[in-house]
Scaffold this motif. Structure first.
Motif, PDB file in Angstrom:
ATOM      1  N   PRO A 208     -30.419  38.887 -18.056  1.00 58.65           N
ATOM      2  CA  PRO A 208     -29.866  40.200 -18.411  1.00 58.65           C
ATOM      3  C   PRO A 208     -29.092  40.160 -19.733  1.00 58.65           C
ATOM      4  CG  PRO A 208     -29.372  39.632 -16.131  1.00 58.65           C
ATOM      5  CD  PRO A 208     -29.885  38.395 -16.795  1.00 58.65           C
ATOM      6  N   GLY A 209     -29.164  41.244 -20.457  1.00 56.23           N
ATOM      7  CA  GLY A 209     -28.353  41.374 -21.660  1.00 56.23           C
ATOM      8  C   GLY A 209     -28.846  40.546 -22.821  1.00 56.23           C
ATOM      9  N   LYS A 210     -27.902  40.223 -23.694  1.00 56.21           N
ATOM     10  CA  LYS A 210     -28.217  39.538 -24.942  1.00 56.21           C
ATOM     11  C   LYS A 210     -28.130  38.023 -24.774  1.00 56.21           C
ATOM     12  CE  LYS A 210     -27.062  40.037 -29.863  1.00 56.21           C
ATOM     13  NZ  LYS A 210     -26.063  40.522 -30.836  1.00 56.21           N
ATOM     14  N   ASP A 211     -28.698  37.308 -25.723  1.00 58.52           N
ATOM     15  CA  ASP A 211     -28.579  35.849 -25.832  1.00 58.52           C
ATOM     16  C   ASP A 211     -29.144  35.066 -24.642  1.00 58.52           C
ATOM     17  OD1 ASP A 211     -27.290  36.253 -28.255  1.00 58.52           O
ATOM     18  OD2 ASP A 211     -25.291  36.203 -27.366  1.00 58.52           O
ATOM     19  N   PRO A 212     -30.337  35.384 -24.144  1.00 54.48           N
ATOM     20  CA  PRO A 212     -30.869  34.625 -23.004  1.00 54.48           C
ATOM     21  C   PRO A 212     -31.073  33.148 -23.331  1.00 54.48           C
ATOM     22  CG  PRO A 212     -32.572  36.016 -23.984  1.00 54.48           C
ATOM     23  CD  PRO A 212     -31.275  36.423 -24.592  1.00 54.48           C
ATOM     24  N   LEU A 216     -29.293  30.056 -21.651  1.00 55.00           N
ATOM     25  CA  LEU A 216     -30.098  29.020 -21.008  1.00 55.00           C
ATOM     26  C   LEU A 216     -29.603  27.641 -21.429  1.00 55.00           C
ATOM     27  CD1 LEU A 216     -32.522  28.063 -19.326  1.00 55.00           C
ATOM     28  CD2 LEU A 216     -33.934  28.318 -21.392  1.00 55.00           C
ATOM     29  N   PHE A 217     -29.359  27.475 -22.728  1.00 50.41           N
ATOM     30  CA  PHE A 217     -28.848  26.194 -23.183  1.00 50.41           C
ATOM     31  C   PHE A 217     -27.532  25.861 -22.493  1.00 50.41           C
ATOM     32  CE2 PHE A 217     -25.864  23.857 -25.825  1.00 50.41           C
ATOM     33  CZ  PHE A 217     -26.541  22.659 -25.947  1.00 50.41           C
ATOM     34  N   LEU A 302     -35.356  29.300 -31.250  1.00 49.28           N
ATOM     35  CA  LEU A 302     -35.305  30.443 -30.340  1.00 49.28           C
ATOM     36  C   LEU A 302     -34.130  31.348 -30.672  1.00 49.28           C
ATOM     37  CD1 LEU A 302     -36.176  28.711 -26.935  1.00 49.28           C
ATOM     38  CD2 LEU A 302     -37.682  30.022 -28.438  1.00 49.28           C
ATOM     39  N   LEU A 303     -33.002  30.771 -31.015  1.00 49.09           N
ATOM     40  CA  LEU A 303     -31.858  31.583 -31.401  1.00 49.09           C
ATOM     41  C   LEU A 303     -32.097  32.263 -32.744  1.00 49.09           C
ATOM     42  CD1 LEU A 303     -30.569  29.835 -29.099  1.00 49.09           C
ATOM     43  CD2 LEU A 303     -28.411  30.122 -30.326  1.00 49.09           C
ATOM     44  N   GLU A 304     -32.878  31.581 -33.591  1.00 46.83           N
ATOM     45  CA  GLU A 304     -33.158  32.153 -34.913  1.00 46.83           C
ATOM     46  C   GLU A 304     -34.067  33.375 -34.833  1.00 46.83           C
ATOM     47  OE1 GLU A 304     -32.660  28.131 -37.657  1.00 46.83           O
ATOM     48  OE2 GLU A 304     -34.642  28.720 -36.934  1.00 46.83           O
ATOM     49  N   LEU A 305     -34.591  33.657 -33.636  1.00 48.36           N
ATOM     50  CA  LEU A 305     -35.337  34.898 -33.450  1.00 48.36           C
ATOM     51  C   LEU A 305     -34.407  36.105 -33.491  1.00 48.36           C
ATOM     52  CD1 LEU A 305     -37.739  33.827 -30.543  1.00 48.36           C
ATOM     53  CD2 LEU A 305     -38.309  34.044 -32.968  1.00 48.36           C
ATOM     54  N   GLN A 313     -26.853  27.998 -35.562  1.00 50.77           N
ATOM     55  CA  GLN A 313     -26.256  26.666 -35.496  1.00 50.77           C
ATOM     56  C   GLN A 313     -24.819  26.729 -35.005  1.00 50.77           C
ATOM     57  OE1 GLN A 313     -26.979  24.122 -38.982  1.00 50.77           O
ATOM     58  NE2 GLN A 313     -28.661  25.496 -39.539  1.00 50.77           N
ATOM     59  N   ALA A 314     -24.081  27.711 -35.467  1.00 50.21           N
ATOM     60  CA  ALA A 314     -22.681  27.840 -35.061  1.00 50.21           C
ATOM     61  C   ALA A 314     -22.575  28.133 -33.563  1.00 50.21           C
ATOM     62  CB  ALA A 314     -21.996  28.934 -35.872  1.00 50.21           C
ATOM     63  N   LEU A 315     -23.450  28.997 -33.063  1.00 52.83           N
ATOM     64  CA  LEU A 315     -23.422  29.337 -31.644  1.00 52.83           C
ATOM     65  C   LEU A 315     -23.754  28.124 -30.773  1.00 52.83           C
ATOM     66  CD1 LEU A 315     -25.204  32.809 -31.779  1.00 52.83           C
ATOM     67  CD2 LEU A 315     -22.835  32.399 -31.034  1.00 52.83           C
ATOM     68  N   LEU A 316     -24.771  27.372 -31.163  1.00 52.38           N
ATOM     69  CA  LEU A 316     -25.151  26.198 -30.386  1.00 52.38           C
ATOM     70  C   LEU A 316     -24.110  25.095 -30.490  1.00 52.38           C
ATOM     71  CD1 LEU A 316     -28.981  26.129 -31.146  1.00 52.38           C
ATOM     72  CD2 LEU A 316     -27.932  26.366 -28.885  1.00 52.38           C
ATOM     73  N   ARG A 317     -23.511  24.954 -31.666  1.00 50.08           N
ATOM     74  CA  ARG A 317     -22.469  23.943 -31.840  1.00 50.08           C
ATOM     75  C   ARG A 317     -21.276  24.239 -30.933  1.00 50.08           C
ATOM     76  NH1 ARG A 317     -21.666  24.724 -36.869  1.00 50.08           N
ATOM     77  NH2 ARG A 317     -23.475  23.480 -37.517  1.00 50.08           N
ATOM     78  N   SER A 318     -20.908  25.506 -30.878  1.00 54.72           N
ATOM     79  CA  SER A 318     -19.795  25.911 -30.021  1.00 54.72           C
ATOM     80  C   SER A 318     -20.132  25.670 -28.546  1.00 54.72           C
ATOM     81  CB  SER A 318     -19.468  27.381 -30.248  1.00 54.72           C
ATOM     82  OG  SER A 318     -18.466  27.820 -29.367  1.00 54.72           O
TER      83      SER A 318
END
Length: 488
Positions: A208-212, A216-217, A302-305, A313-318
């Motif tokens: 649901p919502g944004k950032d699936p 998931l990660f 996938l995030l770059e979509l 990169q910042a989101l995954l690093r966090s």
């Protein structure tokens, strides 16, 4: 859940290679219940043709029919080095049964076997069977072992051995290596299909919502952070934490040169091929974190979509930074419970770390010590506690016991209730290497009774089982330094 991705770039239809004159070595009626496989009074399948199916000799057993068994491709890092394309070199996925995947390990060559023969040997198959079921009984997420089928077919490893096929069950055998493979090929379509499959079947809360894909990660990372904390709490060493051996569901998979700690060594190495100690006991959390970094890198497209490369990169690093926080919280909670502490106080972590250092310095038996700690009374005198005799530095451990008793006295729980709770987290029985070795040696002489006995004992690891008390003891001196080979 069937592995629904198809195509030559994902998997290859692979028929198992028959073995001559198969026979039952071990069978788990408990695992059989998961797939609704009916067993008789002897604990074996009522439908006799299951022996041939689990040997890899045929694909039909009664009303159960498997079609188009497959081996899947993946890539990964091995001992910290990119190894490129790998894949199911000796694992063949028969198919889905009652919502679970049934896989044969050791059923012959696949398109991804490289220079291997695709076989497993009796020795390693018994170890995987016993440990899978033992870990399940300990409450640790794991693939399950359904059976071991043996044959007198010769297989060469360091010496000539005999073949065996271990059948194992899991909701899915998808690995971090599957993500790494498609990322390495810059195949975003397959990456997305893989992630969408996991979300729809196992992580619906991420949809649901944004950032699936970010969610998931986070969920995969969280599961594996908690998993490795559980390993540490029972003294389990995996042995080969390559990224292709890490489950996307947070399960313990690929039992190779594993080992449970006997005498406690913080830097214990269970795999004699691990010359640098990359996968030593105390490094397992760090390595699992490193593997999650590999997953983050693979999922970046996938995030770059949705985001720019920098934002992704910042989101995954966090998100990756959360791993250490989650692991530390889980580890502290587990070890508090192992010490019988119900509340949380500032000095608890230091108390735990002081104990583990003292255990390391004196190489105290990990399982026996924590199990025995439940017998301690709040009003005990540190100089009268028998367990202090296991330590070389007597004044140091007496000081620790004094501080521990003060800490216990701050709890309102009674000694009896505390012991009952401690005995629910501190097992009395684990799969010690010398016990597994004894079962293996007897099995090599066609005596499978010790496997059955160990299977029974380890299915109730927290119970006293007075008739089997000697199975809880540390190994004899000549068996204390057993390490295990990668070859299987």
């Amino acid at each position: 859940m069937p592995f629904t991705l198809r195509g030559d770039d994902v998997c290859q239809i692979t028929q198992p290679s028959p073995i001559p004159n198969p026979y039952w070595v071990a069978f788990s009626a408990s695992a059989a219940e998961l797939i609704k496989l009916e067993t008789g009074r002897d604990g074996l399948p009522i439908e006799a043709s299951w022996l041939e199916v689990l040997a890899g000799n045929q694909l039909d057993a009664g009303q159960t029919k498997f079609s188009d068994p497959i081996a899947t491709v993946y890539s990964g890092h091995q001992f910290g080095v990119w190894a490129g394309q790998l894949g199911d070199g000796r694992a063949i996925l028969l198919g889905d049964i009652n919502g679970l995947e049934l896989q044969l390990k050791g059923a012959g060559r696949t398109q991804y076997s490289r220079m291997g023969d695709g076989r497993a040997v009796l020795r390693s198959s018994i170890r995987e069977f016993l440990c899978s079921e033992a870990m399940h009984a300990l409450g640790i997420p794991t693939s399950r072992a359904l059976a071991v089928v043996g044959s007198k077919q010769a297989v060469r490893r360091e010496t000539m051995e005999t073949a065996a096929v271990c059948s194992r069950i899991a909701p899915s055998f998808i690995r971090i290596g599957h993500f790494e493979h498609f990322a390495s090929l810059q195949n975003v379509v397959r990456l997305k299909e893989l992630a969408d499959l996991l979300i729809s079947e196992f992580y619906p809360e991420c949809s649901p919502g944004k950032d699936p894909y970010l969610n998931l990660f986070k969920e995969i990372s969280t599961r594996n952070a908690k998993l490795v904390a559980q390993w540490q709490s029972v003294g389990f060493c995996h042995g080969v934490l390559n990224s292709d051996n890490i489950s996307a569901l947070g399960l313990t998979i690929d039992y190779g040169p594993f080992g449970f700690l006997d005498h406690f060594e913080i830097d214990h190495i269970c795999n004699h091929s691990d010359h640098g100690g990359r996968y030593a006991y105390q490094r397992q959390p760090q390595v699992m974190h490193w593997n999650m970094a590999c997953l983050a890198s693979a999922m970046l497209p996938l995030l770059e979509l949705e985001y720019s490369s920098e934002e992704s990169q910042a989101l995954l690093r966090s998100a990756l930074e959360d791993f250490s926080v989650i692991y530390a919280r889980e580890w502290q909670q587990l070890f508090r419970r192992k010490l019988g502490l119900q509340s949380q106080q500032d000095g608890d972590v230091a108390l735990i770390e002081r104990l583990l250092q003292a255990m390391h310095d004196s190489q105290v038996d990990f399982t026996s010590f924590f199990r025995g700690l439940g017998d301690l009374k709040k009003d005990s005198m540190p100089t009268e506690i028998m367990q202090r005799n296991d330590f070389i530095d007597r004044p140091n451990i007496e000081k620790w016991f004094a501080d521990y008793l003060v800490r216990l006295q701050s709890e309102t729980i009674s000694d009896g209730a505390r012991k009952a709770l401690m005995n629910q987290i501190n097992p009395k029985y684990i799969l010690r290497n010398h016990l597994a070795q004894d079962a293996i040696e007897k099995a090599q002489q066609d005596d499978f009774s010790e496997i059955q006995k160990l299977q029974q004992i380890l299915s109730q690891p927290f119970d006293e089982q007075e008739d089997f008390d000697h199975y809880s003891k540390p190994p004899p001196i000549d068996m204390q330094r057993v390490s295990v080979s990668c070859s299987s």
